[in-house]
Design an enzyme around this catalytic site. Structure first.
Site, PDB file in Angstrom:
ATOM      1  N   TYR A 177     -88.583  59.998 -30.780  1.00 41.31           N
ATOM      2  CA  TYR A 177     -89.906  60.412 -31.299  1.00 41.31           C
ATOM      3  C   TYR A 177     -90.006  61.925 -31.424  1.00 41.31           C
ATOM      4  CZ  TYR A 177     -91.228  60.550 -26.196  1.00 41.31           C
ATOM      5  OH  TYR A 177     -91.307  60.767 -24.838  1.00 41.31           O
ATOM      6  N   ASP A 196     -94.491  59.533  -7.952  1.00 38.49           N
ATOM      7  CA  ASP A 196     -93.172  58.928  -7.749  1.00 38.49           C
ATOM      8  C   ASP A 196     -92.796  58.826  -6.271  1.00 38.49           C
ATOM      9  OD1 ASP A 196     -92.708  58.611 -10.429  1.00 38.49           O
ATOM     10  OD2 ASP A 196     -90.970  59.947 -10.540  1.00 38.49           O
TER      11      ASP A 196
END
Ligand code: FAD
Length: 376
Positions: free
Chosen positions: A213, A292
């Site tokens: 992208y 995370d």
């Protein structure tokens, strides 16, 4: 008047900076401790889901991110060889209306810089690597590798996938290597020599995929990220390099558009994809994990940073108005509000079928961390 609550945030990544900005909004005194000596602009793209954009809007970053990021018409999903469309997840204005915020594709460095702009420099201490934590009735003492010792009423461990705060609280948790690696890079679209490519496509192969992208509003920069088997490479690091010739060879036979993007690609990074189970608990006393550190995930839904950013908004709501005695309860409510959602995203990501065919996405993109009911 009672003095404001002081919170030390370990890690100035996506979640730590978002948490710092969100906690400041509710009058909490924050200090962010980051091990790195400076912020580096990593060559990577990042998808900013509508759910993350709602949080970033609340932090005052929407205009900046719209101006710097690419606004895709969709996240398309195509067959690796024939190019047949499997499912075209339309974004653009219709999704913006449906989910309440845009879906943007950014350079990771631009998102990180935007978050850093929301936290004045004097609150971020670079070259501070946490090595010790000690909780007492007065608060929590933090010890750093450079010899500095600091105290705070509470600590947020936003120190990422290799979290030392997590290890200090719960011991070292097992890591499952998936046997797969990701190549990734960003490069100037001018290298494509005028070849037109899709806005954002995941090319689904039999045992591998590649996502490509743009990350700039004028389509001037391209990003690619892959997933493919490679059982012997186990380095989970943003800086490890790969060989672009190996990358090209492993996607031979893919659609010509993929071939063109790989032929133009000058160099590439390589990352071993690890998987970890959801933790039973995120907090002990006045120390909690976020991002995370407590819910690491495979990158297949492009939602890891979005979950850390959502965490930040919910944590600020739980701590809003809390005093020192209320911290542990606020952390418990934070975990109780967030855990079901982050576990579901971890598990969905692991399956690597997100958007492969028609998918109900509203539970992910429709979520608003500023208004979701908080657990009792
Ligand atoms: C290939 C790939 C593609 C991805 N694509 C997307 C995507 O498109 N969209 C998305 O939402 N997510 C994506 N993710 C996930 C996303 O990158 C992570 O989920 C996100 O960075 C987590 O943020 P965090 O703040 O928890 O951790 P991090 O951003 O990793 O930040 C942790 C910080 O803590 C610091 N730190 C560590 N230890 C210490 C210590 N002892 N003392 C002080 N500081 C310390 C580190 O230096 C770092 O700055 C992707 C991940 C990968 C691997």
């Amino acid at each position: 008047m009672a003095r404001p609550l002081s919170v030390a945030i370990v890690g100035a990544g996506m979640g730590g900076l978002a948490a710092a900005a969100a906690l400041r909004r509710v009058g909490i005194e924050i200090t962010v401790y980051e091990q790195a000596a400076q912020f580096t602009r990593l060559g990577a793209g990042i998808q900013i889901g509508c759910n993350a954009m709602k949080v970033l809007r609340g932090l005052g970053l929407e205009q900046r991110l719209r101006a710097q990021s690419f606004y895709p018409r969709s996240w398309n999903n195509r067959d690796w060889k024939t190019g047949e469309v499997k499912f075209d997840m339309i974004f653009g204005e219709s999704a913006e209306q449906k989910f309440g915020a845009p879906y943007l594709l950014a350079h990771r460095g631009d998102l990180h810089a935007a978050l850093a702009s929301a936290v004045p420099d004097q609150y971020v201490k670079l070259s501070h690597k946490l090595v010790g934590l000690d909780e007492s009735s007065d608060g929590v003492q933090l010890t750093f590798a450079n010899g500095v010792v600091a105290t705070a009423d509470a600590v947020v461990g936003a120190d990422g996938v290799h979290s030392v705060v997590r290890d200090m609280l719960f011991g070292i948790s097992p890591v499952n290597f998936t046997g797969r690696i990701a190549y990734r890079t960003t490069y100037p679209a001018a290298l494509l020599g005028g070849e037109k490519i899709d806005d954002c496509t995941k090319w689904w192969g039999e045992d591998r995929h590649i996502v490509i992208y743009y990350v700039k509003p004028d389509r001037s920069e391209v990003y690619l990220v892959t997933s493919q088997p490679e059982p012997d490479f186990r380095v989970e690091s943003w800086s490890a390099k790969g060989d672009v010739r190996d990358l090209r060879a492993s996607f031979e036979g893919f659609h010509p558009q993929v071939g063109k993007v790989l032929a133009a690609c000058p160099d590439v990074h390589k990352w071993a994809i690890m998987d970890r189970e959801a933790l039973d608990r995120w907090a002990v006393g006045k120390v909690t994990l976020l991002g995370d550190a407590c819910h690491p995930m495979t990158p297949y839904m492009a939602q890891g940073a979005a979950m850390a950013i959502e965490d930040a908004a919910v944590l600020s709501r739980c701590l809003d108005g809390a005093d020192r005695d209320g911290v542990a309860d606020a952390f418990r409510r934070f975990e109780a509000t967030r855990k079901e959602r982050t576990t579901r995203v971890q598990e969905t990501s692991r399956a690597n079928i997100w958007l492969k065919e028609r998918t109900d996405t509203s539970w992910v993109y429709g979520y608003d961390a500023w208004s979701v009911p908080l657990a009792a």
